[in-house]
Design a protein around this motif. Sequence first.
Motif, PDB file in Angstrom:
ATOM      1  N   UNK A   1       8.083   9.945   2.566  1.00 56.03           N
ATOM      2  CA  UNK A   1       9.413   9.349   2.418  1.00 56.03           C
ATOM      3  C   UNK A   1       9.441   7.900   2.886  1.00 56.03           C
ATOM      4  N   UNK A   2       8.662   7.571   3.927  1.00 48.40           N
ATOM      5  CA  UNK A   2       8.632   6.165   4.342  1.00 48.40           C
ATOM      6  C   UNK A   2       8.036   5.302   3.235  1.00 48.40           C
ATOM      7  N   UNK A   3       7.019   5.792   2.552  1.00 51.04           N
ATOM      8  CA  UNK A   3       6.440   5.050   1.431  1.00 51.04           C
ATOM      9  C   UNK A   3       7.467   4.859   0.322  1.00 51.04           C
ATOM     10  N   UNK A   4       8.173   5.943   0.003  1.00 53.44           N
ATOM     11  CA  UNK A   4       9.148   5.872  -1.081  1.00 53.44           C
ATOM     12  C   UNK A   4      10.326   4.972  -0.712  1.00 53.44           C
ATOM     13  N   UNK A   5      10.788   5.056   0.525  1.00 53.71           N
ATOM     14  CA  UNK A   5      11.883   4.196   0.972  1.00 53.71           C
ATOM     15  C   UNK A   5      11.485   2.719   0.899  1.00 53.71           C
ATOM     16  N   UNK A   6      10.249   2.422   1.309  1.00 54.77           N
ATOM     17  CA  UNK A   6       9.798   1.032   1.255  1.00 54.77           C
ATOM     18  C   UNK A   6       9.721   0.560  -0.198  1.00 54.77           C
ATOM     19  N   UNK A   7       9.261   1.432  -1.088  1.00 52.64           N
ATOM     20  CA  UNK A   7       9.257   1.061  -2.508  1.00 52.64           C
ATOM     21  C   UNK A   7      10.674   0.696  -2.970  1.00 52.64           C
ATOM     22  N   UNK A   8      11.648   1.481  -2.547  1.00 54.57           N
ATOM     23  CA  UNK A   8      13.032   1.227  -2.958  1.00 54.57           C
ATOM     24  C   UNK A   8      13.558  -0.069  -2.342  1.00 54.57           C
TER      25      UNK A   8
ATOM     26  N   UNK B   1       0.840  -1.186   0.000  1.00 52.32           N
ATOM     27  CA  UNK B   1       0.000   0.000   0.000  1.00 52.32           C
ATOM     28  C   UNK B   1       0.884   1.248   0.000  1.00 52.32           C
ATOM     29  N   UNK B   2       1.092   1.812  -1.181  1.00 52.13           N
ATOM     30  CA  UNK B   2       1.879   3.036  -1.278  1.00 52.13           C
ATOM     31  C   UNK B   2       0.936   4.219  -1.471  1.00 52.13           C
ATOM     32  N   UNK B   3       1.436   5.315  -1.985  1.00 53.32           N
ATOM     33  CA  UNK B   3       0.658   6.548  -2.002  1.00 53.32           C
ATOM     34  C   UNK B   3       1.126   7.474  -3.112  1.00 53.32           C
ATOM     35  N   UNK B   4       0.205   8.280  -3.604  1.00 48.95           N
ATOM     36  CA  UNK B   4       0.561   9.298  -4.597  1.00 48.95           C
ATOM     37  C   UNK B   4       1.479  10.359  -4.015  1.00 48.95           C
ATOM     38  N   UNK B   5       1.636  10.378  -2.690  1.00 47.84           N
ATOM     39  CA  UNK B   5       2.562  11.350  -2.091  1.00 47.84           C
ATOM     40  C   UNK B   5       3.997  11.134  -2.567  1.00 47.84           C
ATOM     41  N   UNK B   6       4.305   9.947  -3.078  1.00 46.62           N
ATOM     42  CA  UNK B   6       5.684   9.705  -3.532  1.00 46.62           C
ATOM     43  C   UNK B   6       6.017  10.524  -4.776  1.00 46.62           C
ATOM     44  N   UNK B   7       5.017  11.106  -5.432  1.00 47.47           N
ATOM     45  CA  UNK B   7       5.281  11.941  -6.607  1.00 47.47           C
ATOM     46  C   UNK B   7       5.677  13.363  -6.225  1.00 47.47           C
ATOM     47  N   UNK B   8       5.586  13.678  -4.914  1.00 50.01           N
ATOM     48  CA  UNK B   8       5.973  15.017  -4.482  1.00 50.01           C
ATOM     49  C   UNK B   8       5.120  16.090  -5.132  1.00 50.01           C
ATOM     50  N   UNK B   9       5.765  17.056  -5.774  1.00 51.18           N
ATOM     51  CA  UNK B   9       5.063  18.115  -6.494  1.00 51.18           C
ATOM     52  C   UNK B   9       5.210  17.867  -7.992  1.00 51.18           C
ATOM     53  N   UNK B  10       4.276  17.148  -8.600  1.00 47.10           N
ATOM     54  CA  UNK B  10       4.407  16.814 -10.019  1.00 47.10           C
ATOM     55  C   UNK B  10       4.378  18.066 -10.887  1.00 47.10           C
TER      56      UNK B  10
ATOM     57  N   UNK C   1       3.359  18.146 -13.956  1.00 42.32           N
ATOM     58  CA  UNK C   1       2.196  18.116 -14.840  1.00 42.32           C
ATOM     59  C   UNK C   1       1.247  17.021 -14.388  1.00 42.32           C
ATOM     60  N   UNK C   2       0.043  17.040 -14.949  1.00 41.96           N
ATOM     61  CA  UNK C   2      -0.979  16.028 -14.669  1.00 41.96           C
ATOM     62  C   UNK C   2      -1.645  15.634 -15.983  1.00 41.96           C
ATOM     63  N   UNK C   3      -2.157  14.411 -16.117  1.00 47.39           N
ATOM     64  CA  UNK C   3      -2.212  13.339 -15.129  1.00 47.39           C
ATOM     65  C   UNK C   3      -0.853  12.681 -14.910  1.00 47.39           C
ATOM     66  N   UNK C   4      -0.736  11.986 -13.784  1.00 48.42           N
ATOM     67  CA  UNK C   4       0.525  11.394 -13.354  1.00 48.42           C
ATOM     68  C   UNK C   4       0.581   9.930 -13.774  1.00 48.42           C
ATOM     69  N   UNK C   5       1.643   9.566 -14.471  1.00 45.54           N
ATOM     70  CA  UNK C   5       1.872   8.163 -14.810  1.00 45.54           C
ATOM     71  C   UNK C   5       2.927   7.585 -13.871  1.00 45.54           C
ATOM     72  N   UNK C   6       3.021   6.256 -13.857  1.00 43.53           N
ATOM     73  CA  UNK C   6       3.884   5.570 -12.897  1.00 43.53           C
ATOM     74  C   UNK C   6       5.364   5.864 -13.097  1.00 43.53           C
ATOM     75  N   UNK C   7       5.745   6.349 -14.279  1.00 48.96           N
ATOM     76  CA  UNK C   7       7.161   6.625 -14.532  1.00 48.96           C
ATOM     77  C   UNK C   7       7.553   8.072 -14.221  1.00 48.96           C
ATOM     78  N   UNK C   8       6.644   8.838 -13.591  1.00 49.65           N
ATOM     79  CA  UNK C   8       6.980  10.196 -13.178  1.00 49.65           C
ATOM     80  C   UNK C   8       8.104  10.156 -12.138  1.00 49.65           C
ATOM     81  N   UNK C   9       8.909  11.230 -12.052  1.00 50.66           N
ATOM     82  CA  UNK C   9       9.922  11.293 -10.994  1.00 50.66           C
ATOM     83  C   UNK C   9       9.272  11.248  -9.610  1.00 50.66           C
ATOM     84  N   UNK C  10       9.969  10.665  -8.657  1.00 52.17           N
ATOM     85  CA  UNK C  10       9.470  10.605  -7.281  1.00 52.17           C
ATOM     86  C   UNK C  10      10.308  11.502  -6.379  1.00 52.17           C
ATOM     87  N   UNK C  11       9.637  12.152  -5.437  1.00 54.40           N
ATOM     88  CA  UNK C  11      10.338  13.053  -4.514  1.00 54.40           C
ATOM     89  C   UNK C  11       9.400  13.422  -3.385  1.00 54.40           C
ATOM     90  N   UNK C  12       9.269  12.555  -2.421  1.00 51.09           N
ATOM     91  CA  UNK C  12       8.351  12.809  -1.309  1.00 51.09           C
ATOM     92  C   UNK C  12       8.762  14.061  -0.552  1.00 51.09           C
TER      93      UNK C  12
END
Length: 337
Positions: free
Chosen positions: A149-156, A121-130, A132-143
């Motif tokens: 950051x805990x979500x993003x770290x767990x993803x890594x 269970x992750x979150x769109x918060x891992x996209x930080x401040x996108x 542009x929209x809509x957001x695809x899964x290959x967008x840069x991540x920056x919580x």
Amino acid sequence: MILVTGGAGFIGSHLCLEMLNEGHDVIVVDHLFSTKKESLNRVEEITGKTLTFYRFNLLDRSKLEQVFKNHSIEAVVHLAGFKAVSESVSLPLSYYNNNLNATLVLLEVMSHFNVKNFIFSSSATVYGKPTSNPITEDFPTSAINPYGRTKLMIEEILHDVWTSDLTWNISILRYFNPIGAHPSGKIGESPNGIPNNLMPFITDVAMGQYKELVVFGDNYPTIDGTGVRDYIHVVDLARGHLKALEKITVEKGYNIYNLGTGEGYSVLQLVQAFEESTGIPIPYKIMARRPGDIAECYSDPTKAENQLGWRAEKTIYDMCKDSWRWRQDNPEGYTSF
């Protein structure tokens, strides 16, 4: 059998209900820090089926190992974790300790028992401040906060685990903004104290608990100046997990999926939809923007539709009506249990 960590929570209880209805045997581990066992009692009542429940923190390795010894677990859906953004800013060490270490313990125990089907269970918060929209899964991540950051770290961590052992099957589900409740009105979101999320705040105002809704910022570059988000019905979200579960049991790999509707609604559009759905006016006042808030955030859920055969089906009006039914039928949430 499927192990659901954090299964007594808002999303977890709806997931358990859908899984039981699909014929899965469900085990829940939840330490009930901010949840109530009553949610699972009601899941059993609605479905007419039973699940297995254990109360402890995932940091307790010996108890978790006993669960794996007691049951033949095929897959794990990991929902457990602290989740309030503002609280994470004031209590970062608690969030890192609980969210990261509990996940590490869980993965180590899974590896020991050779259980390698995992949904996170992750979150769109891992996209930080996108940008542009809509957001695809290959967008840069920056919580931009400790929770994200805990979500993003767990993803890594999960990517590293999979890279080291390709027999793992991992699906990461990036949620957008879950609202709504089960149409029965028996399970829903039951926050403690002043709600952190928008819909519980709206229903509190509708109940007369607060005089007005606080809207943070009306000068964003959006349709009406208020923040735009991708709201998804919690039942649709739960069904997305079932589709991910189907996939990881037949196909190995590491995948990330957005779970959203692909449509953005502003705060005031959501308020209007609630008013139209219920006939209840929601007074509001505009306050200054909150630090860290972004103007727009909504998904492109095409990958989930193409690869999982999943798409959100419920409308914003369904979300409002079901949220209000839950709130009316349970004015104190689960607090009396």
